[in-house]
Design a protein around this motif. Structure first.
Motif, PDB file in Angstrom:
ATOM      1  N   LEU A 554      14.560-109.499 -28.776  1.00 20.03           N
ATOM      2  CA  LEU A 554      14.408-109.830 -30.374  1.00 20.03           C
ATOM      3  C   LEU A 554      15.049-111.113 -30.658  1.00 20.03           C
ATOM      4  N   SER A 555      16.443-111.311 -29.865  1.00 20.62           N
ATOM      5  CA  SER A 555      16.909-112.662 -30.143  1.00 20.62           C
ATOM      6  C   SER A 555      16.204-113.748 -30.057  1.00 20.62           C
ATOM      7  N   ASP A 556      15.289-113.821 -28.756  1.00 21.94           N
ATOM      8  CA  ASP A 556      14.412-114.713 -28.483  1.00 21.94           C
ATOM      9  C   ASP A 556      13.365-114.940 -29.385  1.00 21.94           C
ATOM     10  N   PHE A 557      12.865-113.831 -29.991  1.00 26.41           N
ATOM     11  CA  PHE A 557      11.924-113.930 -30.975  1.00 26.41           C
ATOM     12  C   PHE A 557      12.452-114.495 -32.145  1.00 26.41           C
ATOM     13  N   LEU A 558      13.676-114.110 -32.693  1.00 30.41           N
ATOM     14  CA  LEU A 558      14.374-114.839 -33.794  1.00 30.41           C
ATOM     15  C   LEU A 558      14.435-116.368 -33.529  1.00 30.41           C
ATOM     16  N   ARG A 565       8.188-126.067 -34.858  1.00 31.25           N
ATOM     17  CA  ARG A 565       7.134-126.470 -34.219  1.00 31.25           C
ATOM     18  C   ARG A 565       6.189-125.358 -33.295  1.00 31.25           C
ATOM     19  N   LEU A 566       6.622-124.206 -33.470  1.00 33.34           N
ATOM     20  CA  LEU A 566       5.733-123.190 -32.908  1.00 33.34           C
ATOM     21  C   LEU A 566       4.569-122.824 -33.897  1.00 33.34           C
ATOM     22  N   SER A 567       3.599-122.751 -33.454  1.00 30.41           N
ATOM     23  CA  SER A 567       2.358-121.770 -34.335  1.00 30.41           C
ATOM     24  C   SER A 567       2.359-120.637 -34.466  1.00 30.41           C
ATOM     25  N   VAL A 568       1.794-120.066 -35.594  1.00 30.56           N
ATOM     26  CA  VAL A 568       2.036-118.407 -35.695  1.00 30.56           C
ATOM     27  C   VAL A 568       1.355-117.680 -34.547  1.00 30.56           C
ATOM     28  N   PHE A 575       6.655-112.320 -30.308  1.00 31.64           N
ATOM     29  CA  PHE A 575       7.073-111.085 -30.724  1.00 31.64           C
ATOM     30  C   PHE A 575       6.434-109.807 -29.973  1.00 31.64           C
ATOM     31  N   ALA A 576       5.262-109.861 -29.433  1.00 29.81           N
ATOM     32  CA  ALA A 576       4.619-109.026 -28.603  1.00 29.81           C
ATOM     33  C   ALA A 576       5.297-108.850 -27.241  1.00 29.81           C
ATOM     34  N   SER A 577       5.984-110.066 -27.031  1.00 28.73           N
ATOM     35  CA  SER A 577       6.741-109.861 -25.577  1.00 28.73           C
ATOM     36  C   SER A 577       7.677-108.997 -25.371  1.00 28.73           C
ATOM     37  N   VAL A 578       8.564-108.395 -26.889  1.00 30.67           N
ATOM     38  CA  VAL A 578       9.689-107.954 -26.726  1.00 30.67           C
ATOM     39  C   VAL A 578       9.257-106.192 -26.041  1.00 30.67           C
ATOM     40  N   TRP A 579       7.917-106.003 -26.365  1.00 32.65           N
ATOM     41  CA  TRP A 579       7.857-104.609 -25.524  1.00 32.65           C
ATOM     42  C   TRP A 579       6.869-104.768 -24.214  1.00 32.65           C
ATOM     43  N   ARG A 580       7.000-105.960 -23.849  1.00 31.19           N
ATOM     44  CA  ARG A 580       6.143-106.240 -22.699  1.00 31.19           C
ATOM     45  C   ARG A 580       7.070-105.589 -21.413  1.00 31.19           C
ATOM     46  N   ARG A 581       6.735-105.034 -20.314  1.00 33.49           N
ATOM     47  CA  ARG A 581       7.368-104.586 -19.318  1.00 33.49           C
ATOM     48  C   ARG A 581       8.267-105.544 -18.349  1.00 33.49           C
ATOM     49  N   GLY A 582       9.332-105.357 -17.948  1.00 35.11           N
ATOM     50  CA  GLY A 582       9.865-106.301 -17.103  1.00 35.11           C
ATOM     51  C   GLY A 582      11.558-106.217 -17.718  1.00 35.11           C
ATOM     52  N   SER A 583      12.417-106.689 -16.665  1.00 33.94           N
ATOM     53  CA  SER A 583      13.493-106.759 -17.281  1.00 33.94           C
ATOM     54  C   SER A 583      14.034-107.817 -18.147  1.00 33.94           C
ATOM     55  N   ASN A 584      15.180-107.280 -18.963  1.00 32.97           N
ATOM     56  CA  ASN A 584      15.610-108.336 -19.930  1.00 32.97           C
ATOM     57  C   ASN A 584      16.128-109.522 -19.379  1.00 32.97           C
ATOM     58  N   ARG A 585      16.186-110.566 -19.963  1.00 33.06           N
ATOM     59  CA  ARG A 585      16.470-111.933 -19.379  1.00 33.06           C
ATOM     60  C   ARG A 585      18.133-111.891 -19.639  1.00 33.06           C
TER      61      ARG A 585
END
Length: 585
Positions: A554-558, A565-568, A575-585
């Motif tokens: 969520l911090s990465d999303f914020l 400079r990032l597009s929508v 935002f979608a990667s928040v629920w992607r499987r895998g360990s937190n960075r």
């Protein structure tokens, strides 16, 4: 008549050769006299063996001071605490002790002697000296055989002591021996071969290299208390193969009991490890009839403790090392302020290599041989203490280095408990190093020129300043790493709390807008209100926990949301990667 005339001529010749040392000499350079081999009229040999003490725990599990355990053993231990550590006596205080005391600067006096018996706290108080000394009196002499086939040497034991220190897990074994009328070659061999913790190796016949052929500790009645076992090659090889640590020779193990090697199967409340080279640092006082008659080869072999050459008795003057290596021997290792035919102790030379401190002088000089005010008294008191301080400093620094290595060996970043133990070990080492610096680390110990010069020679040859700087840098790096790791963890915590606060702010503002209540249950029965309160509490806690678990992403999303400079579409993917499987960075 002819017989009387011959006797008279012989007396005149003897008188001419044996002129008193006080007679002015025109050439102070060493000369070679066509006489028999030089004799050491009196020898004092002092060994100082630094060892690392391993942490001690009592039955309750708490750490205990090692000297307190040794004191509490009572009759089961041969060691007894010395009341006045620097004199060994509790009733009389001699002039030589006073001369020793005033030789040192005040802060060194506080370290060596504390505040005195009148203010001494019997429960290890702060007014006491940080140095504790224990002595055993059951060993009266030692019988040595330097080489197979040679007659044994019998030396008297002056004392056998153990030195302990506050806040430093180091113990120093100190043994002082004395002998009279030894040939110089045998004295050289004694200094070279005695004082080795274990054999360096064995020759083709199975004889131990560079150490005594036989050592026997003798009691008051001449009985043998313990002997050496350096010829038992298989036992030493097996011990190193199994424990990856050297096996201490049996006669030294006997002296140290109840202290036992840590890498052994022996049971003992106090355990130690070797911390320096297996050759013990040594001091030697030698009184000769004509010290100026010694050759340069003799001085080099004595000063560097290299032993005698195989042809020493035949008059071979071969140097132990190459001439270019020894070209600066006098300037590097000799203190020759009193090397001359004048003064109270003519032809007195001090030789210091760090590992050794050897003094040679004239046996016919009353001041040189004086036990109360002369050079012998200084050797046994002032010079011994400066040598002890230098080697205490080196052993303590090496002990801190070992602690850091052991802490790193046990560290596994994947195991939280291992990380906690590592942090505690590093912080304990840092605190101990600070106490060592302020209590035991001295650059100057005396304003007396001789004591100051000899201590500087010891410190220089032992490389104490570079070693101190290296250990300090290592401990500082470790401490900086812990501080950086703590700050990183705090920053991560702040990030998580920020994310939770931001998400919680949305619900707070929404439900609190204009004081709006979504559910008008203020007048509902108490059970209903409690049920609703519990349900909201559980839901809020679950949402908070879930938000904390996803706070990294969520911090990465914020961060992505705030990046212009990032597009929508890119922001949506983050935002979608928040629920992607895998360990937190």
């Amino acid at each position: 008549m002819l017989r009387h005339l011959q006797c008279g001529i012989a007396r005149i010749c003897a008188y001419t050769v044996c002129m008193p040392a006080a007679t002015p000499l025109t050439n102070p350079e060493p000369v070679t006299l066509p006489t028999e081999a030089p004799m050491v009229r009196h020898l004092r040999h002092v060994l100082l063996w630094p060892l690392r003490l391993m942490p001690v725990r009592t039955a309750e599990g708490a750490h205990s001071k090692p000297w307190r355990l040794l004191r509490e053993m009572g009759a089961t231990s041969p060691w007894r605490e010395v009341v006045d550590e620097y004199t060994g006596e509790s009733e009389r205080f001699h002039e030589r002790h006073y001369n020793e005391f005033v030789s040192f600067l005040p802060y060194v006096q506080s370290f060596l002697y504390g505040e005195g018996r009148s203010r001494r706290d019997t429960v290890d108080g702060g007014s006491d000296s940080p140095m504790r000394v224990f002595r055993r009196s059951d060993i009266s002499a030692v019988r040595l055989v330097t080489r197979p086939g040679e007659p044994p040497l019998l030396l008297s034991i002056v004392h056998v002591d153990l030195y302990f220190f506050y806040d430093v897990d180091v113990v120093l074994l100190n043994i002082e021996l004395s002998a009279d009328n030894l040939p110089l070659a045998r004295a050289q061999d004694l200094l070279y071969r005695f004082g080795r913790g274990y054999p360096a190796g064995w020759d083709a016949q199975g004889r131990a290299l560079h150490c005594m052929a036989s050592v026997e500790w003798l009691g008051a009645n001449g009985e043998v208390l313990a002997g050496s076992d350096s010829h038992q090659r298989d036992a030493f090889l097996a011990h190193v193969c199994e424990h990856r640590a050297p096996r201490i020779s049996s006669h030294w193990a006997f002296v140290l009991k109840p202290l036992v090697p840590d890498h052994s199967d022996s049971e003992g409340p106090l355990r130690f490890r070797q911390i320096e080279y297996y050759r013990m640092p040594m001091m030697a006082y030698m009184a000769l009839d004509k010290p100026h008659a010694l050759t340069r080869n003799d001085f080099i072999r004595l000063g560097l403790v290299t032993g005698v050459s195989d042809t020493a008795n035949g008059g071979d003057a071969t140097l132990p090392y190459a001439e270019q290596h020894l070209a600066d021997f006098e300037s590097r290792y000799c203190y020759d302020r009193f090397w001359g035919h004048s003064g109270l102790a003519p032809y007195t030379r001090y030789m210091c290599s760090g590992h050794s401190l050897v003094v040679i002088g004239d046996a016919n000089s009353e001041f040189y041989a004086c036990k109360d005010r002369g050079v012998l008294a200084q050797f046994r008191h002032q010079h011994f203490l400066l040598f002890l301080i230098a080697h205490l400093q080196k052993a303590s620094l090496l002990m801190f280095s070992d602690r850091l290595v052991e802490a790193l060996k046990k560290l596994d970043v994947q195991i939280p408990e291992s990380v906690k133990v590592f942090k505690r070990s590093i912080r304990a080492s840092f605190e101990g190093f600070l106490r060592f610096t302020h209590r035991y680390w001295f650059h100057e110990i005396s304003e007396q020129a001789q004591v100051r010069a000899l201590f500087r020679m010891c410190a220089t040859h032992l490389a104490l300043d570079p070693l101190y700087a290296e250990i300090k840098e290592r401990i500082t790096d470790m401490s900086s790493y812990l501080d950086a790791d703590t700050q990183r963890r705090q920053a991560n915590t702040v990030v998580r709390l920020t994310v939770v606060t931001i998400l919680g702010l949305i619900g707070t503002v929404t439900t609190g807008f204009l004081g709006m209540n979504l559910l008008a249950e203020a007048d509902a029965p108490m059970p209903r209100r409690l049920l609703i309160f519990g349900a909201v509490l559980i839901l809020t806690m679950a949402l908070t926990v879930y938000t904390v678990a996803k706070s990294k992403r969520l911090s990465d999303f914020l961060d992505a949301l705030s990046e212009e400079r990032l597009s929508v579409w890119m922001k949506t993917k983050v935002f979608a990667s928040v629920w992607r499987r895998g360990s937190n960075r």
